[in-house]
Motif scaffolding. Structure first.
Motif, PDB file in Angstrom:
ATOM      1  N   VAL A   1       0.812  -1.224   0.000  1.00  0.00           N
ATOM      2  CA  VAL A   1       0.000   0.000   0.000  1.00  0.00           C
ATOM      3  C   VAL A   1       0.841   1.268   0.000  1.00  0.00           C
ATOM      4  O   VAL A   1       0.293   2.369  -0.036  1.00  0.00           O
ATOM      5  CB  VAL A   1      -0.992   0.031   1.185  1.00  0.00           C
ATOM      6  CG1 VAL A   1      -2.000  -1.089   1.074  1.00  0.00           C
ATOM      7  CG2 VAL A   1      -0.278   0.020   2.516  1.00  0.00           C
TER       8      VAL A   1
ATOM      9  N   LEU B   1      -4.358  -3.803  -5.700  1.00  0.00           N
ATOM     10  CA  LEU B   1      -5.155  -3.778  -4.476  1.00  0.00           C
ATOM     11  C   LEU B   1      -6.263  -4.830  -4.504  1.00  0.00           C
ATOM     12  O   LEU B   1      -6.596  -5.417  -3.475  1.00  0.00           O
ATOM     13  CB  LEU B   1      -5.718  -2.374  -4.238  1.00  0.00           C
ATOM     14  CG  LEU B   1      -4.663  -1.310  -3.905  1.00  0.00           C
ATOM     15  CD1 LEU B   1      -5.270   0.089  -3.971  1.00  0.00           C
ATOM     16  CD2 LEU B   1      -4.023  -1.565  -2.554  1.00  0.00           C
TER      17      LEU B   1
ATOM     18  N   ARG C   1      -2.515   0.205  -9.907  1.00  0.00           N
ATOM     19  CA  ARG C   1      -2.722   0.211  -8.456  1.00  0.00           C
ATOM     20  C   ARG C   1      -4.011  -0.515  -8.094  1.00  0.00           C
ATOM     21  O   ARG C   1      -4.049  -1.291  -7.144  1.00  0.00           O
ATOM     22  CB  ARG C   1      -2.782   1.638  -7.901  1.00  0.00           C
ATOM     23  CG  ARG C   1      -1.535   2.435  -8.025  1.00  0.00           C
ATOM     24  CD  ARG C   1      -0.349   1.803  -7.302  1.00  0.00           C
ATOM     25  NE  ARG C   1       0.840   2.585  -7.505  1.00  0.00           N
ATOM     26  CZ  ARG C   1       1.709   2.404  -8.499  1.00  0.00           C
ATOM     27  NH1 ARG C   1       1.519   1.437  -9.365  1.00  0.00           N
ATOM     28  NH2 ARG C   1       2.757   3.160  -8.615  1.00  0.00           N
TER      29      ARG C   1
ATOM     30  N   ILE D   1      -7.597  -6.240  -0.864  1.00  0.00           N
ATOM     31  CA  ILE D   1      -7.894  -4.998  -0.144  1.00  0.00           C
ATOM     32  C   ILE D   1      -9.131  -4.317  -0.725  1.00  0.00           C
ATOM     33  O   ILE D   1      -9.894  -3.683  -0.013  1.00  0.00           O
ATOM     34  CB  ILE D   1      -6.672  -4.064  -0.178  1.00  0.00           C
ATOM     35  CG1 ILE D   1      -5.543  -4.713   0.633  1.00  0.00           C
ATOM     36  CG2 ILE D   1      -6.991  -2.679   0.338  1.00  0.00           C
ATOM     37  CD1 ILE D   1      -4.216  -4.012   0.522  1.00  0.00           C
TER      38      ILE D   1
ATOM     39  N   SER E   1      -1.627   4.574  -3.856  1.00  0.00           N
ATOM     40  CA  SER E   1      -2.406   3.484  -3.260  1.00  0.00           C
ATOM     41  C   SER E   1      -3.243   3.955  -2.071  1.00  0.00           C
ATOM     42  O   SER E   1      -4.425   3.627  -1.976  1.00  0.00           O
ATOM     43  CB  SER E   1      -1.494   2.333  -2.836  1.00  0.00           C
ATOM     44  OG  SER E   1      -0.938   1.713  -3.962  1.00  0.00           O
TER      45      SER E   1
ATOM     46  N   GLY F   1      -9.431  -3.928   3.570  1.00  0.00           N
ATOM     47  CA  GLY F   1      -9.372  -2.511   3.192  1.00  0.00           C
ATOM     48  C   GLY F   1      -9.950  -1.620   4.274  1.00  0.00           C
ATOM     49  O   GLY F   1      -9.381  -0.569   4.599  1.00  0.00           O
TER      50      GLY F   1
END
Length: 157
Positions: free
Chosen positions: A19, A59, A55, A64, A24, A85
């Protein structure tokens, strides 16, 4: 002094590898604010589209964010935080509060977050057992990685 071949094993480094890339955390900020559509993210973050797409993919792959289609023609997606997340949201709030205090000044804050109680959120990290606020002078590190002490490796590599 050259960089060590095997740096300290560290969960902070592991998290930042995921992250800590440019944009991010800003993606997480926007998704947590409810702005999960690609065009909203581009507008609100200012990231180049190709970098933002990279990104988002990373993720999602890390669990996330989730990706959900909201339009079939043309095919468009929106992103939402997973439980992992959402667990990063307090990190965002703490980072924002630090930036307000040390970079912008409290009178120049671009956003205020309100808690469900109706008051402004002022995040504080507390001990889950005693409830006391975390202060540097109250902490002591106990490395668990084999071959490491607080000061560094136990033997020269």
């Amino acid at each position: 002094m050259p960089a060590p071949k095997d740096p300290r094993p560290c969960s902070i480094a592991d998290a930042l590898a995921l992250v800590g890339e440019k944009y991010s955390f800003l993606v997480l900020r926007e998704v947590c604010l409810g702005n999960g559509r690609f065009d909203q993210l581009v507008r609100n973050i200012g990231a180049p589209r190709d970098i933002l797409a990279t990104r988002l993919r990373r993720l999602v792959d890390a669990g996330i964010l989730t990706k959900r289609a909201y339009s079939e023609r043309p095919q468009r997606f929106e992103y939402r935080p997973t439980q992992a997340g959402l667990e990063l949201e307090p990190v965002l709030m703490t980072l924002m509060a630090w930036g307000d205090r040390h970079l912008r000044g409290d009178e120049n804050r671009p956003m205020v977050i309100e808690h469900a109680c109706g008051n402004e959120l002022l995040p504080v990290v507390t001990c889950s057992v005693c409830g006391d606020a975390v202060r540097h002078e109250d902490l002591s590190a106990h490395p668990q990685a084999e071959g490491w002490t607080v000061k560094g490796p136990t033997t020269a590599a």
